[in-house]
Design an enzyme around this catalytic site. Structure first.
Site, short mmCIF file in Angstrom:
data_model
loop_
_atom_site.label_atom_id
_atom_site.label_comp_id
_atom_site.label_asym_id
_atom_site.label_seq_id
_atom_site.Cartn_x
_atom_site.Cartn_y
_atom_site.Cartn_z
N TRP A 1 0.82 -1.21 0.00
CA TRP A 1 0.00 0.00 0.00
C TRP A 1 0.86 1.26 0.00
O TRP A 1 0.46 2.29 -0.51
CB TRP A 1 -0.95 0.01 1.20
CG TRP A 1 -0.31 -0.34 2.50
CD1 TRP A 1 0.28 0.51 3.38
CD2 TRP A 1 -0.19 -1.65 3.08
NE1 TRP A 1 0.76 -0.17 4.47
CE2 TRP A 1 0.47 -1.51 4.32
CE3 TRP A 1 -0.61 -2.92 2.69
CZ2 TRP A 1 0.75 -2.59 5.16
CZ3 TRP A 1 -0.33 -4.00 3.52
CH2 TRP A 1 0.34 -3.84 4.73
N ARG A 2 2.06 1.17 0.57
CA ARG A 2 2.96 2.32 0.53
C ARG A 2 3.48 2.52 -0.89
O ARG A 2 3.63 3.64 -1.36
CB ARG A 2 4.12 2.11 1.50
CG ARG A 2 3.73 2.21 2.95
CD ARG A 2 4.95 2.12 3.86
NE ARG A 2 4.56 2.16 5.26
CZ ARG A 2 5.41 2.02 6.27
NH1 ARG A 2 6.69 1.83 6.03
NH2 ARG A 2 4.98 2.07 7.53
N GLU B 1 -5.38 0.51 5.93
CA GLU B 1 -5.55 1.07 7.27
C GLU B 1 -6.71 0.41 8.02
O GLU B 1 -6.63 0.17 9.23
CB GLU B 1 -5.76 2.58 7.20
CG GLU B 1 -4.50 3.37 6.86
CD GLU B 1 -3.39 3.16 7.87
OE1 GLU B 1 -3.69 2.98 9.06
OE2 GLU B 1 -2.22 3.16 7.47
N GLN C 1 -5.87 -3.42 14.73
CA GLN C 1 -5.79 -4.59 15.62
C GLN C 1 -5.30 -5.86 14.91
O GLN C 1 -5.58 -6.96 15.35
CB GLN C 1 -7.15 -4.84 16.28
CG GLN C 1 -7.56 -3.71 17.22
CD GLN C 1 -8.86 -3.99 17.93
OE1 GLN C 1 -9.91 -4.10 17.30
NE2 GLN C 1 -8.81 -4.07 19.24
N THR C 2 -4.57 -5.70 13.80
CA THR C 2 -3.99 -6.85 13.12
C THR C 2 -2.56 -6.52 12.73
O THR C 2 -2.29 -5.42 12.25
CB THR C 2 -4.80 -7.21 11.85
OG1 THR C 2 -6.17 -7.35 12.19
CG2 THR C 2 -4.30 -8.53 11.25
N LEU D 1 -10.00 -12.26 8.95
CA LEU D 1 -9.51 -11.05 9.60
C LEU D 1 -10.32 -10.67 10.83
O LEU D 1 -9.86 -9.93 11.68
CB LEU D 1 -9.54 -9.87 8.61
CG LEU D 1 -8.33 -9.71 7.69
CD1 LEU D 1 -8.58 -8.60 6.68
CD2 LEU D 1 -7.06 -9.42 8.49
N GLY D 2 -11.55 -11.18 10.92
CA GLY D 2 -12.41 -10.83 12.04
C GLY D 2 -12.98 -9.44 11.90
O GLY D 2 -12.74 -8.74 10.90
N TYR D 3 -13.77 -9.01 12.89
CA TYR D 3 -14.40 -7.69 12.86
C TYR D 3 -15.08 -7.46 11.50
O TYR D 3 -14.77 -6.52 10.76
CB TYR D 3 -13.37 -6.58 13.13
CG TYR D 3 -12.67 -6.72 14.45
CD1 TYR D 3 -13.26 -6.22 15.61
CD2 TYR D 3 -11.44 -7.36 14.55
CE1 TYR D 3 -12.62 -6.34 16.84
CE2 TYR D 3 -10.80 -7.50 15.78
CZ TYR D 3 -11.39 -6.99 16.92
OH TYR D 3 -10.77 -7.12 18.12
N TYR E 1 -8.55 8.62 13.26
CA TYR E 1 -7.25 8.04 12.94
C TYR E 1 -7.13 7.73 11.45
O TYR E 1 -6.17 8.12 10.78
CB TYR E 1 -7.00 6.76 13.74
CG TYR E 1 -5.88 5.95 13.14
CD1 TYR E 1 -4.56 6.33 13.32
CD2 TYR E 1 -6.14 4.84 12.32
CE1 TYR E 1 -3.52 5.64 12.71
CE2 TYR E 1 -5.12 4.14 11.72
CZ TYR E 1 -3.81 4.54 11.91
OH TYR E 1 -2.80 3.87 11.30
N ASP F 1 -3.57 6.73 16.92
CA ASP F 1 -4.18 5.50 17.43
C ASP F 1 -3.43 5.09 18.68
O ASP F 1 -2.59 5.83 19.19
CB ASP F 1 -4.16 4.40 16.36
CG ASP F 1 -2.73 3.99 15.98
OD1 ASP F 1 -1.77 4.65 16.43
OD2 ASP F 1 -2.59 3.01 15.22
N CYS G 1 9.31 0.90 20.03
CA CYS G 1 8.53 1.40 21.18
C CYS G 1 7.26 0.55 21.34
O CYS G 1 6.14 1.05 21.33
CB CYS G 1 8.16 2.87 20.94
SG CYS G 1 7.49 3.69 22.40
#
Length: 401
Positions: free
Chosen positions: A47-48, A60, A65-66, A103-105, A143, A161, A215
């Site tokens: 995608w970049r 995005e 959450q993946t 992928l869920g959701y 976001y 996010d 981080c």
């Protein structure tokens, strides 16, 4: 839509956040972007490379959450099936859910399709370039709107996010609970002060990469960070205190019986879940929530434990439940065929699998409209959530003792 809500003085007085000088911000930007440019060769995500707002939008939504590595094959499959906004808008809900499978959701997949239809109707099929219009798309929040605006259109909009809030919390020792929506504006303001207006998309992605690789929530080694000299929590050895986050409640345990009911020609009974709620519109093997089962003519449910066998009275009840709900009579095996556990963000399912055979239909009545008899070879045409795939795999596995 995105604006500096607090002056430097207000950040200090209200939230004890010491915003850097303009010179320090420029130094931070240069060091972070130099690091990002060096790393970029190792993270050529599709995608970049595309840079198209449509592709960035799809990625995005998938990345919420993946993990990035997990998303890549799903992204490639999805964009191959629906290469344009028009293709996505014209696809059926079942086609979109199938491409999203695993992928869920699933509400996110349905929202993507609806948003594509919005773009076709209200924007003549062209992805809007105004953040105020982007955020009006179904399923797009601050976001995602910020990420698309900065990455696809070069606008100096932050993409805040949990990942970026963690990074900013540690950089400035921000003592604000990142789970509370009211605190988002503070983090947006901090990000707006920091953002590189010449390369806003790359800047956001650099912070994302920093949060993803160095981080991190766990196994964090701040001494390896390229911007450690700017990191107040590293300098003051308080990094383990950030981000501030209220303790999450443990997922609520729920136990189910999953019924693998086969008819005389080898087909299994499948049931489509409702159009709203958890796992909406996906397919499942019939399930009964154990805590709600009534036995012995009383309102006393089963104990909420994993069931390995069905007692006689419970077997009778379940068979009667199937007859009443699905209009078929069955003979169930009393012994479980396996047990599956699956954790959602707020629920923990424990599922005991019981197989059985259809003996006859009741009074020539048909099975409900949301049910179908399906041969295993045709399962690939149906969208199964991960928990149902686990159930089928467990059921069909041959275990050697």
């Amino acid at each position: 839509m995105f604006k500096i809500e607090y002056t430097r003085k207000e950040l200090k007085e209200k939230f004890n956040i010491e915003m850097w000088t303009a010179e320090k911000i420029r130094s931070f930007q240069k060091i972070l972007m130099d690091w990002y440019d060096q790393q970029e060769a190792d993270h050529n995500f599709p995608w970049r490379e595309s840079g198209e707002p449509y592709n960035i939008w799809i990625s995005e939504i998938m990345l919420q959450q993946t993990r990035t590595d997990t998303v890549i094959p799903y992204y490639e499959r999805f964009t191959e099936a629906f290469p344009t906004i028009k293709d996505l808008a014209e696809a059926s809900e079942d086609q979109v859910l199938k491409m999203w499978e695993g992928l869920g959701y699933y509400s996110r997949a349905r929202n993507l399709r609806e948003a594509a239809q919005q773009i076709m109707i209200h924007h003549e099929g062209v992805f809007p370039n105004d953040p105020k219009e982007i955020i009006q798309l179904k399923g797009v929040g601050p976001y995602t709107a910020g990420a698309i605006s900065s990455m696809a259109f070069g606008l100096p909009t932050p993409a805040i996010d949990g990942n970026l809030m963690r990074v900013l919390s540690r950089l400035f020792e921000i003592n604000l609970d990142i789970t509370k929506a009211k605190n988002r504006k503070v983090f947006e303001t901090v990000a707006l002060y920091l953002i590189d207006e010449e390369r806003p998309g790359d800047f956001n992605q650099a912070l994302m990469d920093l949060g993803r690789t160095i981080c991190t929530p766990k196994n964090y080694f701040p001494e390896r960070s390229p911007v450690k000299e700017f990191n107040a929590s590293y300098i003051n050895d308080t990094w383990h205190e950030y981000p501030v986050k209220k303790t999450k409640n443990k997922p609520k345990p729920i136990t189910y019986i999953s019924l693998m009911i086969q008819n005389e020609v080898g087909e299994y009974l499948l049931e489509r879940r409702p159009k709203t709620g958890l796992l909406a519109s996906t397919w499942q093997f019939p399930m009964i929530q154990v805590e709600e089962i009534v036995t012995d003519g009383t309102w006393k449910p089963f104990e909420p434990i994993i069931l390995e066998t069905l007692k006689k009275e419970d077997k009778v009840y379940v068979e009667q439940f199937v007859e009443d709900k699905y209009n078929i009579m069955v003979s169930l095996n009393e012994q479980t065929s396996g047990v599956v556990e699956h954790i959602f963000s707020h629920l923990k399912w424990s599922v005991s699998i019981f197989n059985g055979e259809k003996t006859e239909s009741t009074s020539n009545r048909k099975i409900p409209k949301n049910c179908e008899w399906v041969k295993p070879r045709d399962f690939e045409r149906y969208t199964f959530p991960t928990v149902q795939k686990k159930i089928w795999t467990n059921f069909t596995e041959i275990t050697l003792f």
